[in-house]
Scaffold this active site. Structure first.
Site, mmCIF file in Angstrom:
data_model
loop_
_atom_site.group_PDB
_atom_site.id
_atom_site.type_symbol
_atom_site.label_atom_id
_atom_site.label_comp_id
_atom_site.label_asym_id
_atom_site.label_seq_id
_atom_site.Cartn_x
_atom_site.Cartn_y
_atom_site.Cartn_z
ATOM 1 N N ALA A 24 0.812 -1.228 0.000
ATOM 2 C CA ALA A 24 0.000 0.000 0.000
ATOM 3 C C ALA A 24 0.847 1.281 0.000
ATOM 4 O O ALA A 24 0.408 2.321 -0.481
ATOM 5 C CB ALA A 24 -0.926 -0.020 1.203
ATOM 6 N N THR A 28 0.290 5.506 -1.463
ATOM 7 C CA THR A 28 -0.152 6.570 -0.546
ATOM 8 C C THR A 28 0.037 7.943 -1.197
ATOM 9 O O THR A 28 -0.782 8.834 -1.015
ATOM 10 C CB THR A 28 0.586 6.514 0.811
ATOM 11 O OG1 THR A 28 1.988 6.392 0.568
ATOM 12 C CG2 THR A 28 0.133 5.350 1.654
ATOM 13 N N GLN A 103 0.403 -6.494 -3.487
ATOM 14 C CA GLN A 103 -0.679 -6.760 -2.529
ATOM 15 C C GLN A 103 -1.792 -5.747 -2.735
ATOM 16 O O GLN A 103 -2.828 -5.826 -2.090
ATOM 17 C CB GLN A 103 -0.157 -6.614 -1.100
ATOM 18 C CG GLN A 103 0.941 -7.584 -0.757
ATOM 19 C CD GLN A 103 1.567 -7.225 0.589
ATOM 20 O OE1 GLN A 103 1.118 -7.672 1.631
ATOM 21 N NE2 GLN A 103 2.591 -6.411 0.561
ATOM 22 N N HIS A 123 -3.899 -10.024 -3.811
ATOM 23 C CA HIS A 123 -5.113 -9.791 -3.016
ATOM 24 C C HIS A 123 -6.298 -9.344 -3.870
ATOM 25 O O HIS A 123 -7.225 -8.728 -3.362
ATOM 26 C CB HIS A 123 -4.813 -8.775 -1.905
ATOM 27 C CG HIS A 123 -3.845 -9.299 -0.883
ATOM 28 N ND1 HIS A 123 -3.119 -8.503 -0.039
ATOM 29 C CD2 HIS A 123 -3.492 -10.577 -0.568
ATOM 30 C CE1 HIS A 123 -2.345 -9.264 0.741
ATOM 31 N NE2 HIS A 123 -2.566 -10.518 0.436
ATOM 32 N N CYS A 134 -23.761 -15.773 -8.155
ATOM 33 C CA CYS A 134 -23.766 -16.135 -9.582
ATOM 34 C C CYS A 134 -22.526 -15.636 -10.314
ATOM 35 O O CYS A 134 -22.405 -15.841 -11.522
ATOM 36 C CB CYS A 134 -25.038 -15.628 -10.261
ATOM 37 S SG CYS A 134 -25.048 -13.845 -10.550
ATOM 38 N N CYS A 156 -27.005 -8.298 -6.003
ATOM 39 C CA CYS A 156 -26.928 -8.582 -7.436
ATOM 40 C C CYS A 156 -28.280 -8.353 -8.114
ATOM 41 O O CYS A 156 -29.309 -8.842 -7.636
ATOM 42 C CB CYS A 156 -26.480 -10.032 -7.611
ATOM 43 S SG CYS A 156 -26.325 -10.535 -9.323
ATOM 44 N N CYS A 159 -29.469 -12.075 -9.470
ATOM 45 C CA CYS A 159 -29.928 -13.185 -8.619
ATOM 46 C C CYS A 159 -30.203 -12.759 -7.175
ATOM 47 O O CYS A 159 -30.586 -13.591 -6.356
ATOM 48 C CB CYS A 159 -28.909 -14.316 -8.651
ATOM 49 S SG CYS A 159 -27.443 -13.965 -7.689
ATOM 50 N N SER A 198 4.537 -3.305 4.707
ATOM 51 C CA SER A 198 4.942 -3.590 6.093
ATOM 52 C C SER A 198 5.508 -5.000 6.204
ATOM 53 O O SER A 198 6.112 -5.342 7.212
ATOM 54 C CB SER A 198 3.722 -3.449 7.009
ATOM 55 O OG SER A 198 2.716 -4.370 6.628
HETATM 56 P P1 NAD Z 1 0.302 -1.930 5.097
HETATM 57 O O1 NAD Z 1 -0.700 -0.865 5.302
HETATM 58 O O2 NAD Z 1 0.371 -3.069 6.039
HETATM 59 O O3 NAD Z 1 1.773 -1.292 5.046
HETATM 60 C C1 NAD Z 1 2.109 -0.227 4.246
HETATM 61 C C2 NAD Z 1 3.564 0.117 4.547
HETATM 62 O O4 NAD Z 1 3.944 1.159 3.681
HETATM 63 C C3 NAD Z 1 3.789 0.603 5.980
HETATM 64 O O5 NAD Z 1 4.871 -0.114 6.552
HETATM 65 C C4 NAD Z 1 4.159 2.096 5.817
HETATM 66 O O6 NAD Z 1 5.154 2.509 6.718
HETATM 67 C C5 NAD Z 1 4.692 2.116 4.413
HETATM 68 N N1 NAD Z 1 4.507 3.374 3.698
HETATM 69 C C6 NAD Z 1 3.435 4.211 3.700
HETATM 70 N N2 NAD Z 1 3.628 5.234 2.845
HETATM 71 C C7 NAD Z 1 4.857 5.012 2.280
HETATM 72 C C8 NAD Z 1 5.620 5.684 1.313
HETATM 73 N N3 NAD Z 1 5.180 6.805 0.719
HETATM 74 N N4 NAD Z 1 6.829 5.173 0.976
HETATM 75 C C9 NAD Z 1 7.315 4.048 1.569
HETATM 76 N N5 NAD Z 1 6.627 3.364 2.483
HETATM 77 C C10 NAD Z 1 5.412 3.824 2.825
HETATM 78 O O7 NAD Z 1 0.075 -2.452 3.651
HETATM 79 P P2 NAD Z 1 0.610 -3.722 2.928
HETATM 80 O O8 NAD Z 1 1.854 -4.234 3.558
HETATM 81 O O9 NAD Z 1 0.606 -3.379 1.517
HETATM 82 O O10 NAD Z 1 -0.473 -4.860 3.136
HETATM 83 C C11 NAD Z 1 -1.687 -4.800 3.795
HETATM 84 C C12 NAD Z 1 -2.907 -4.926 2.925
HETATM 85 O O11 NAD Z 1 -3.314 -3.655 2.571
HETATM 86 C C13 NAD Z 1 -2.811 -5.651 1.653
HETATM 87 O O12 NAD Z 1 -3.578 -6.783 1.762
HETATM 88 C C14 NAD Z 1 -3.468 -4.750 0.596
HETATM 89 O O13 NAD Z 1 -4.401 -5.508 -0.117
HETATM 90 C C15 NAD Z 1 -4.153 -3.726 1.396
HETATM 91 N N6 NAD Z 1 -4.283 -2.335 0.939
HETATM 92 C C16 NAD Z 1 -4.156 -1.993 -0.366
HETATM 93 C C17 NAD Z 1 -4.290 -0.661 -0.749
HETATM 94 C C18 NAD Z 1 -4.146 -0.328 -2.196
HETATM 95 O O14 NAD Z 1 -4.495 -1.131 -3.043
HETATM 96 N N7 NAD Z 1 -3.614 0.851 -2.521
HETATM 97 C C19 NAD Z 1 -4.523 0.312 0.194
HETATM 98 C C20 NAD Z 1 -4.668 -0.071 1.538
HETATM 99 C C21 NAD Z 1 -4.540 -1.407 1.900
#
Ligand code: NAD
Length: 257
Positions: A24, A28, A103, A123, A134, A156, A159, A198
């Site tokens: 994620a 961000t 992820q 994911h 369905c 849905c 269905c 993370s």
């Molecule tokens: P997480 O939230 O567990 O960890 C995100 C990590 O990224 C943290 O350790 C944080 O310190 C770090 N971080 C945040 N901003 C950052 C940046 N700009 N640069 C570097 N590091 C940064 O997320 P995860 O490990 O990806 O996994 C958890 C679950 O979150 C996954 O299952 C995923 O499906 C889901 N998720 C996905 C999204 C998305 O698709 N964008 C958003 C939120 C959660």
């Protein structure tokens, strides 16, 4: 950090098959919050409402689940790829990208130009919503409209079954094809870059270790410590977008010399 970026640039220049494993944190900067950072989704929602069996068995949990998506969908639909997504595309153009394993459920790697077949979505994807009964598929924009119109738990049209984004919830198995593709790429690569994760969510977090056990170098780029920092060949504490963008530039310079 500058030394770390240079070292990552050199590692990319030396590598032939790079896999980027993303979480994620690469999204961000695109306006999509992660789960665990302060202000992230888990600071405002109770993760126990997001277990799959709760979704199936509790109308109250389904309401909480969809309330989160009412917040998440507009961010998802507004977001554009960031610097880390574009850096992956550049690795592809340099002929070095074996695959992206993500992820994330936001589809931003594909929107940055990495072909769908090179993106392993461990994911699932939130841009699709499926009927659990369905299997009818709806686009997330349509469901966002329904939620905005006051619908609390969409069902849905065909269905009447429960709809759910095509993502993997807690308590749901990872898609087996995605997991085996990720393991295959991890064993094949010679450099694995884990960026913005993370590395706490299993089994996805095992993938970088599988790469290292197979002989690949492991680089971790994250704002906060991860459980695997001590094992990694390179750890860069910084913004994933900035680090990835600059490291790929360094690698391109090294290539041209
Ligand atoms: P997480 O939230 O567990 O960890 C995100 C990590 O990224 C943290 O350790 C944080 O310190 C770090 N971080 C945040 N901003 C950052 C940046 N700009 N640069 C570097 N590091 C940064 O997320 P995860 O490990 O990806 O996994 C958890 C679950 O979150 C996954 O299952 C995923 O499906 C889901 N998720 C996905 C999204 C998305 O698709 N964008 C958003 C939120 C959660």
């Amino acid at each position: 950090m500058q030394e770390g970026i240079k070292a990552l640039g050199r590692a990319i220049a030396e590598a032939e098959k790079v896999v980027v494993f993303t979480g994620a944190g690469v999204s961000t900067e695109c306006g999509i919050p992660d789960f665990r950072s302060p202000g992230g989704l888990w600071s405002r929602y109770d993760p126990s409402d997001f277990y799959f069996h709760r979704f199936l068995t509790s109308e109250a949990s389904r309401k909480v689940y969809w309330r989160m998506y009412r917040e998440f969908f507009p961010l998802l639909h507004k977001a554009s790829p960031g610097r880390a997504h574009r850096a992956c595309k550049r690795l592809l153009e340099m002929g070095k990208l074996l695959a992206v394993i993500t992820q994330n459920v936001d589809g931003l790697h594909q929107r940055a130009g990495v072909p769908d077949e090179l993106v392993v979505e461990l994911h699932g994807r939130a841009t699709e919503v499926r009927c659990l009964q369905c299997q009818e598929v709806y686009c997330s924009e349509e469901i966002e409209r329904r939620l905005k119109g006051g619908c609390e738990v969409p069902t849905c049209d065909r269905c009447g079954g429960l709809l759910k984004p095509a993502t993997v919830s807690f308590g749901q198995a990872l898609p087996p094809e995605a997991l085996s593709a990720a393991e295959k790429y991890a064993k094949e690569c010679d450099l694995m870059i884990a960026a913005g994760s993370s590395l706490l969510v299993h089994p996805a977090a095992m993938i970088p270790l599988i790469a290292q056990e197979g002989g690949a170098k492991l680089a971790i780029v994250n704002l906060t410590p991860t459980p695997y920092d001590e094992r990694a060949d390179l750890v860069i504490r910084g913004e994933a977008g900035e680090v990835m963008e600059k490291a790929v530039e360094e690698a391109m310079l090294a290539h041209d010399q």
